[in-house]
Design a protein around this motif. Structure first.
Motif, mmCIF file in Angstrom:
data_model
loop_
_atom_site.group_PDB
_atom_site.id
_atom_site.type_symbol
_atom_site.label_atom_id
_atom_site.label_comp_id
_atom_site.label_asym_id
_atom_site.label_seq_id
_atom_site.Cartn_x
_atom_site.Cartn_y
_atom_site.Cartn_z
ATOM 1 N N ILE A 31 57.123 -4.142 -20.972
ATOM 2 C CA ILE A 31 57.584 -5.514 -20.731
ATOM 3 C C ILE A 31 57.928 -6.179 -22.063
ATOM 4 O O ILE A 31 58.973 -6.827 -22.185
ATOM 5 C CB ILE A 31 56.524 -6.326 -19.956
ATOM 6 N N SER A 32 57.073 -6.022 -23.063
ATOM 7 C CA SER A 32 57.320 -6.627 -24.380
ATOM 8 C C SER A 32 58.640 -6.134 -24.971
ATOM 9 O O SER A 32 59.392 -6.915 -25.563
ATOM 10 C CB SER A 32 56.171 -6.304 -25.333
ATOM 11 N N LYS A 33 58.927 -4.852 -24.785
ATOM 12 C CA LYS A 33 60.170 -4.263 -25.304
ATOM 13 C C LYS A 33 61.372 -4.764 -24.486
ATOM 14 O O LYS A 33 62.359 -5.246 -25.049
ATOM 15 C CB LYS A 33 60.080 -2.739 -25.247
ATOM 16 N N ASP A 34 61.279 -4.684 -23.158
ATOM 17 C CA ASP A 34 62.399 -5.057 -22.282
ATOM 18 C C ASP A 34 62.718 -6.548 -22.324
ATOM 19 O O ASP A 34 63.862 -6.947 -22.148
ATOM 20 C CB ASP A 34 62.110 -4.660 -20.831
ATOM 21 N N MET A 35 61.715 -7.375 -22.533
ATOM 22 C CA MET A 35 61.891 -8.828 -22.478
ATOM 23 C C MET A 35 61.917 -9.471 -23.873
ATOM 24 O O MET A 35 61.798 -10.691 -23.992
ATOM 25 C CB MET A 35 60.774 -9.466 -21.650
ATOM 26 N N ALA A 36 62.072 -8.661 -24.907
ATOM 27 C CA ALA A 36 62.107 -9.196 -26.277
ATOM 28 C C ALA A 36 63.180 -10.270 -26.385
ATOM 29 O O ALA A 36 64.285 -10.115 -25.867
ATOM 30 C CB ALA A 36 62.367 -8.067 -27.270
ATOM 31 N N GLY A 37 62.831 -11.395 -27.012
ATOM 32 C CA GLY A 37 63.768 -12.491 -27.181
ATOM 33 C C GLY A 37 63.815 -13.433 -25.979
ATOM 34 O O GLY A 37 64.549 -14.411 -25.984
ATOM 35 N N LYS A 38 63.056 -13.126 -24.952
ATOM 36 C CA LYS A 38 63.000 -13.968 -23.758
ATOM 37 C C LYS A 38 61.596 -14.557 -23.651
ATOM 38 O O LYS A 38 60.695 -14.173 -24.382
ATOM 39 C CB LYS A 38 63.335 -13.156 -22.513
ATOM 40 N N ASN A 39 61.399 -15.465 -22.727
ATOM 41 C CA ASN A 39 60.085 -16.050 -22.462
ATOM 42 C C ASN A 39 59.823 -15.885 -20.962
ATOM 43 O O ASN A 39 59.977 -16.840 -20.196
ATOM 44 C CB ASN A 39 60.078 -17.524 -22.879
ATOM 45 N N PRO A 40 59.453 -14.671 -20.533
ATOM 46 C CA PRO A 40 59.312 -14.444 -19.101
ATOM 47 C C PRO A 40 58.161 -15.239 -18.489
ATOM 48 O O PRO A 40 57.177 -15.549 -19.166
ATOM 49 C CB PRO A 40 59.049 -12.936 -18.999
ATOM 50 N N LEU A 41 58.327 -15.558 -17.210
ATOM 51 C CA LEU A 41 57.275 -16.198 -16.431
ATOM 52 C C LEU A 41 56.627 -15.120 -15.576
ATOM 53 O O LEU A 41 57.277 -14.528 -14.721
ATOM 54 C CB LEU A 41 57.851 -17.299 -15.534
ATOM 55 N N LEU A 42 55.353 -14.853 -15.851
ATOM 56 C CA LEU A 42 54.601 -13.936 -15.002
ATOM 57 C C LEU A 42 54.152 -14.734 -13.789
ATOM 58 O O LEU A 42 53.520 -15.776 -13.928
ATOM 59 C CB LEU A 42 53.382 -13.383 -15.741
ATOM 60 N N LEU A 43 54.498 -14.259 -12.613
ATOM 61 C CA LEU A 43 54.116 -14.926 -11.381
ATOM 62 C C LEU A 43 53.117 -14.019 -10.672
ATOM 63 O O LEU A 43 53.489 -13.063 -10.005
ATOM 64 C CB LEU A 43 55.345 -15.194 -10.514
ATOM 65 N N ALA A 44 51.834 -14.298 -10.897
ATOM 66 C CA ALA A 44 50.766 -13.444 -10.383
ATOM 67 C C ALA A 44 50.441 -13.808 -8.936
ATOM 68 O O ALA A 44 50.296 -14.976 -8.598
ATOM 69 C CB ALA A 44 49.528 -13.581 -11.255
ATOM 70 N N VAL A 45 50.332 -12.777 -8.102
ATOM 71 C CA VAL A 45 50.027 -12.966 -6.688
ATOM 72 C C VAL A 45 48.503 -12.907 -6.519
ATOM 73 O O VAL A 45 47.874 -11.882 -6.765
ATOM 74 C CB VAL A 45 50.717 -11.898 -5.820
ATOM 75 N N LEU A 46 47.930 -14.037 -6.104
ATOM 76 C CA LEU A 46 46.485 -14.121 -5.888
ATOM 77 C C LEU A 46 46.119 -13.585 -4.513
ATOM 78 O O LEU A 46 46.944 -13.573 -3.623
ATOM 79 C CB LEU A 46 46.037 -15.584 -5.983
ATOM 80 N N ASN A 47 44.903 -13.129 -4.310
ATOM 81 C CA ASN A 47 43.813 -13.151 -5.241
ATOM 82 C C ASN A 47 43.751 -11.854 -6.052
ATOM 83 O O ASN A 47 43.237 -11.844 -7.169
ATOM 84 C CB ASN A 47 42.474 -13.297 -4.508
ATOM 85 N N GLY A 48 44.251 -10.783 -5.483
ATOM 86 C CA GLY A 48 44.022 -9.452 -6.026
ATOM 87 C C GLY A 48 44.510 -9.189 -7.427
ATOM 88 O O GLY A 48 43.929 -8.390 -8.142
ATOM 89 N N SER A 49 45.586 -9.844 -7.864
ATOM 90 C CA SER A 49 46.172 -9.490 -9.159
ATOM 91 C C SER A 49 45.583 -10.252 -10.336
ATOM 92 O O SER A 49 45.992 -10.029 -11.470
ATOM 93 C CB SER A 49 47.690 -9.720 -9.134
ATOM 94 N N PHE A 50 44.604 -11.129 -10.105
ATOM 95 C CA PHE A 50 44.164 -11.994 -11.205
ATOM 96 C C PHE A 50 43.573 -11.223 -12.383
ATOM 97 O O PHE A 50 43.810 -11.582 -13.538
ATOM 98 C CB PHE A 50 43.219 -13.101 -10.716
ATOM 99 N N VAL A 51 42.834 -10.165 -12.151
ATOM 100 C CA VAL A 51 42.253 -9.379 -13.250
ATOM 101 C C VAL A 51 43.365 -8.635 -13.986
ATOM 102 O O VAL A 51 43.449 -8.679 -15.216
ATOM 103 C CB VAL A 51 41.178 -8.400 -12.726
ATOM 104 N N PHE A 52 44.226 -7.976 -13.227
ATOM 105 C CA PHE A 52 45.366 -7.256 -13.802
ATOM 106 C C PHE A 52 46.257 -8.205 -14.588
ATOM 107 O O PHE A 52 46.653 -7.914 -15.717
ATOM 108 C CB PHE A 52 46.144 -6.561 -12.675
ATOM 109 N N ALA A 53 46.581 -9.364 -14.014
ATOM 110 C CA ALA A 53 47.461 -10.332 -14.668
ATOM 111 C C ALA A 53 46.860 -10.810 -15.986
ATOM 112 O O ALA A 53 47.577 -10.947 -16.992
ATOM 113 C CB ALA A 53 47.745 -11.517 -13.746
ATOM 114 N N ALA A 54 45.563 -11.057 -16.007
ATOM 115 C CA ALA A 54 44.903 -11.518 -17.232
ATOM 116 C C ALA A 54 44.976 -10.445 -18.318
ATOM 117 O O ALA A 54 45.358 -10.725 -19.462
ATOM 118 C CB ALA A 54 43.452 -11.894 -16.949
ATOM 119 N N ASP A 55 44.623 -9.210 -17.970
ATOM 120 C CA ASP A 55 44.670 -8.129 -18.956
ATOM 121 C C ASP A 55 46.105 -7.871 -19.416
ATOM 122 O O ASP A 55 46.363 -7.688 -20.608
ATOM 123 C CB ASP A 55 44.057 -6.850 -18.386
#
Length: 180
Positions: A31-55
């Motif tokens: 993601i860091s490589k593909d989105m370089a120069g951009k400011n992506p918005l991570l849209l995390a789907v709760l509840n299950g992704s909260f740990v993954f999204a944080a890491d």
């Protein structure tokens, strides 16, 4: 890692935390490589992704933002097949690069609904990032660019995923072992 019992089910160790974090780092680097120069918005789907999204967010090395949406389609160990939006998106995503962060993609119906909903808000791009993918369960074609792990059709929990709201706090991922 030993077998554990959650409510009426027994789960066996499946993916240790070290392996999960190694795979999350690979996705974050992509993601860091593909989105370089951009400011992506991570849209995390709760509840299950909260740990993954944080890491994931902590491992991404470019500027990014995060927001959350809550969808429901599960009861116990089976998907109801019906996706209902519980908490919507408050951010203006017009012109933004959006990365949907999901814990697990099975049928793909949730992702399809999310993409349709987000598409009406004129984002610059929509990308899918999932911790886990069950390729054999997909019912709709999806372009899932960022997949940490592909897994079989077993029911799992831990690292944010649950069984009747239990087990999200487990650091490792466990697979349903028996129907005791």
């Amino acid at each position: 890692m030993n077998k554990i019992k959650i409510k009426d089910k027994v789960f066996r160790p499946s993916i240790p935390e070290e392996e999960i974090l190694r795979r999350v780092k690979v996705v974050a680097d992509n993601i860091s490589k593909d989105m370089a120069g951009k400011n992506p918005l991570l849209l995390a789907v709760l509840n299950g992704s909260f740990v993954f999204a944080a890491d994931l967010m902590r491992m991404i090395t470019i500027p990014c933002e995060i927001s959350f949406v809550k969808l429901a389609s599960y009861q116990g160990t089976t998907s109801t097949g019906k996706v209902k939006e519980v908490i919507g998106i408050n951010e203006d995503i017009s012109g933004r690069d959006v990365i949907i962060v999901e814990d697990i993609v099975e049928s793909g119906m949730t992702m399809k609904r999310m993409i349709e909903t987000l598409g009406t808000r004129n984002p610059a791009s929509i990308h899918i990032c999932t911790l886990l993918l069950k390729p054999d369960k997909l019912k709709v074609p999806l372009d899932i660019e960022y997949v940490a792990m592909r897994i079989p059709n077993d029911f799992i929990l831990g690292y944010g995923l649950d069984y009747d709201q239990q087990g999200r706090n487990l650091r490792d991922i466990y697979t349903l072992d028996s129907e005791e």
